[in-house]
Design an enzyme around this catalytic site. Sequence first.
Site, PDB file in Angstrom:
ATOM      1  N   GLU A 142      -8.680   0.639  -3.125  1.00  0.00           N
ATOM      2  CA  GLU A 142      -9.495   0.652  -1.896  1.00  0.00           C
ATOM      3  C   GLU A 142     -10.415   1.847  -1.933  1.00  0.00           C
ATOM      4  OE1 GLU A 142      -7.446   0.851   1.796  1.00  0.00           O
ATOM      5  OE2 GLU A 142      -6.400  -1.005   1.397  1.00  0.00           O
ATOM      6  N   ARG A 202      -6.828  12.814   1.238  1.00  0.00           N
ATOM      7  CA  ARG A 202      -5.729  13.259   2.107  1.00  0.00           C
ATOM      8  C   ARG A 202      -4.387  12.655   1.673  1.00  0.00           C
ATOM      9  NH1 ARG A 202      -7.216   9.919   7.542  1.00  0.00           N
ATOM     10  NH2 ARG A 202      -9.144  11.048   7.263  1.00  0.00           N
ATOM     11  N   HIS A 203      -4.411  11.530   0.988  1.00  0.00           N
ATOM     12  CA  HIS A 203      -3.119  11.031   0.454  1.00  0.00           C
ATOM     13  C   HIS A 203      -3.231  10.785  -1.053  1.00  0.00           C
ATOM     14  CE1 HIS A 203      -5.171   7.364   1.727  1.00  0.00           C
ATOM     15  NE2 HIS A 203      -4.840   7.502   2.998  1.00  0.00           N
ATOM     16  N   HIS A 253      -3.826  -4.588   7.860  1.00  0.00           N
ATOM     17  CA  HIS A 253      -3.951  -3.404   8.717  1.00  0.00           C
ATOM     18  C   HIS A 253      -3.063  -3.544   9.947  1.00  0.00           C
ATOM     19  CE1 HIS A 253      -5.407   0.288  10.454  1.00  0.00           C
ATOM     20  NE2 HIS A 253      -5.976   0.533   9.301  1.00  0.00           N
ATOM     21  N   GLU A 299     -11.213  -9.364   3.103  1.00  0.00           N
ATOM     22  CA  GLU A 299      -9.942  -9.022   3.747  1.00  0.00           C
ATOM     23  C   GLU A 299     -10.228  -8.880   5.233  1.00  0.00           C
ATOM     24  OE1 GLU A 299      -7.283  -6.304   1.839  1.00  0.00           O
ATOM     25  OE2 GLU A 299      -6.544  -5.525   3.747  1.00  0.00           O
ATOM     26  N   ASN A 352       0.856  -1.193   0.000  1.00  0.00           N
ATOM     27  CA  ASN A 352       0.000   0.000   0.000  1.00  0.00           C
ATOM     28  C   ASN A 352       0.897   1.251   0.000  1.00  0.00           C
ATOM     29  OD1 ASN A 352      -1.415   2.270   1.110  1.00  0.00           O
ATOM     30  ND2 ASN A 352      -3.062   0.905   1.716  1.00  0.00           N
ATOM     31  N   ARG A 359       3.897  18.751   1.668  1.00  0.00           N
ATOM     32  CA  ARG A 359       4.537  19.922   1.094  1.00  0.00           C
ATOM     33  C   ARG A 359       3.863  20.388  -0.194  1.00  0.00           C
ATOM     34  NH1 ARG A 359       9.826  21.663   2.428  1.00  0.00           N
ATOM     35  NH2 ARG A 359       9.798  21.679   4.684  1.00  0.00           N
ATOM     36  N   HIS A 370       0.987   6.182   1.984  1.00  0.00           N
ATOM     37  CA  HIS A 370       1.727   7.119   2.830  1.00  0.00           C
ATOM     38  C   HIS A 370       2.938   7.743   2.145  1.00  0.00           C
ATOM     39  CE1 HIS A 370      -1.246   6.667   5.724  1.00  0.00           C
ATOM     40  NE2 HIS A 370      -1.034   5.371   5.882  1.00  0.00           N
ATOM     41  N   ARG A 425      -9.320   8.183  -0.711  1.00  0.00           N
ATOM     42  CA  ARG A 425     -10.275   8.596   0.326  1.00  0.00           C
ATOM     43  C   ARG A 425     -11.108   9.764  -0.161  1.00  0.00           C
ATOM     44  NH1 ARG A 425      -9.164   6.661   5.769  1.00  0.00           N
ATOM     45  NH2 ARG A 425     -10.723   8.187   6.377  1.00  0.00           N
ATOM     46  N   HIS A 484      -5.605   3.689  -1.572  1.00  0.00           N
ATOM     47  CA  HIS A 484      -6.942   4.033  -1.066  1.00  0.00           C
ATOM     48  C   HIS A 484      -7.250   5.467  -1.457  1.00  0.00           C
ATOM     49  CE1 HIS A 484      -9.655   4.319   2.804  1.00  0.00           C
ATOM     50  NE2 HIS A 484     -10.311   4.602   1.701  1.00  0.00           N
ATOM     51  N   THR A 533      -7.155   6.429  10.295  1.00  0.00           N
ATOM     52  CA  THR A 533      -7.002   5.339   9.341  1.00  0.00           C
ATOM     53  C   THR A 533      -8.299   4.540   9.392  1.00  0.00           C
ATOM     54  OG1 THR A 533      -5.645   3.440   8.696  1.00  0.00           O
ATOM     55  CG2 THR A 533      -5.873   3.838  11.064  1.00  0.00           C
ATOM     56  N   THR A 534      -8.401   3.476   8.576  1.00  0.00           N
ATOM     57  CA  THR A 534      -9.654   2.726   8.524  1.00  0.00           C
ATOM     58  C   THR A 534      -9.865   1.976   9.835  1.00  0.00           C
ATOM     59  OG1 THR A 534      -9.172   2.467   6.187  1.00  0.00           O
ATOM     60  CG2 THR A 534     -11.008   1.191   7.058  1.00  0.00           C
ATOM     61  N   GLY A 559       1.032  -1.381   4.403  1.00  0.00           N
ATOM     62  CA  GLY A 559       1.466  -0.066   3.962  1.00  0.00           C
ATOM     63  C   GLY A 559       2.293   0.684   4.968  1.00  0.00           C
TER      64      GLY A 559
HETATM   65  N1  PXP Z   1      -6.003  -3.170   4.147  1.00  0.00           N
HETATM   66  C1  PXP Z   1      -6.948  -2.212   4.177  1.00  0.00           C
HETATM   67  C2  PXP Z   1      -8.311  -2.562   3.707  1.00  0.00           C
HETATM   68  C3  PXP Z   1      -6.650  -0.911   4.620  1.00  0.00           C
HETATM   69  O1  PXP Z   1      -7.609   0.032   4.670  1.00  0.00           O
HETATM   70  C4  PXP Z   1      -5.333  -0.608   4.998  1.00  0.00           C
HETATM   71  C5  PXP Z   1      -4.974   0.786   5.424  1.00  0.00           C
HETATM   72  O2  PXP Z   1      -5.151   1.675   4.373  1.00  0.00           O
HETATM   73  C6  PXP Z   1      -4.369  -1.629   4.911  1.00  0.00           C
HETATM   74  C7  PXP Z   1      -4.738  -2.904   4.506  1.00  0.00           C
HETATM   75  C8  PXP Z   1      -2.935  -1.389   5.239  1.00  0.00           C
HETATM   76  O3  PXP Z   1      -2.811  -1.041   6.576  1.00  0.00           O
HETATM   77  P1  PXP Z   1      -1.418  -0.498   7.121  1.00  0.00           P
HETATM   78  O4  PXP Z   1      -1.144   0.776   6.380  1.00  0.00           O
HETATM   79  O5  PXP Z   1      -1.652  -0.313   8.560  1.00  0.00           O
HETATM   80  O6  PXP Z   1      -0.388  -1.554   6.795  1.00  0.00           O
END
Ligand code: PXP
Length: 244
Positions: free
Chosen positions: A70, A49-50, A194, A151, A7, A18, A10, A45, A43, A100-101, A216
């Site tokens: 996502e 934001r990212h 996650h 998931e 992912n 910036r 970030h 959103r 993702h 975060t989610t 991620g």
């Molecule tokens: N899976 C899903 C569905 C998520 O929403 C996220 C966070 O965006 C992740 C995996 C990855 O989580 P992390 O960034 O904490 O590794």
Amino acid sequence: MLRLGVNVDHVATVRNARGGAVPDPVRAALLAIQAGADGITAHLREDRRHIRDEDMRRLKAAISKPLNFEMAATEQMLDIALATGPHACCLVPEKRTERTTEGGLDVVGQHDHLKPFIAELSRAGVRVSLFIEPSPEALQAAASLKAPVVELHTGAWCDAVAHGDRAKAEHEFARLRKAAAETARLGLECHAGHGLDYDTARTISALPEIVELNIGHFLIGEAIFVGLAESIRVMRAAMDEGRR
Ligand code: PXP
């Protein structure tokens, strides 16, 4: 085979701190694939934001491995996903104020809301996955929604491990183990993610039903110290060790 989805959200978070174009999440995605990622997750959103709309288009055009898009189940996201044509879409809950989610989709309460999104994405040839809590009720509802993939949200377990709460960690891991076994019985493909780091990824890789981990934040954070290619290499090795 246990796949690693990286992912890149970030990388975009740092870029957006910036403004401007660097660091570029597409460059990170290409490097991640070179380093052993089996797919890229991003993702989009609601608050952007990212990852931004343009990042999704560029990721789809640039990468040679599957793109996992996502998104929240909204009409706007559906239109963007259909226009992007990713390999997969993971439907996630989204609250504006969350960092975060937090928590899985309310697949029981939102059953009728989610159904047309799954149907439309599936008709377009997108593999739909539902990000859910590892609970029997959520699994049953996910199966009745006929998405091919779930998931499992590993956040509660990872938090308990990080806080050194052994009893809670054991309880949460038992839920994940049971849920993963249940996916096999229900004919669902099982992913997880996650909050995973090297240790938790190694541990959860031992659950044989899981075929994909999406990771991620930890990988991108670790990349500050060892580089992205190295953080992915060590993660891949941890997953392989756990699976053995
Ligand atoms: N899976 C899903 C569905 C998520 O929403 C996220 C966070 O965006 C992740 C995996 C990855 O989580 P992390 O960034 O904490 O590794």
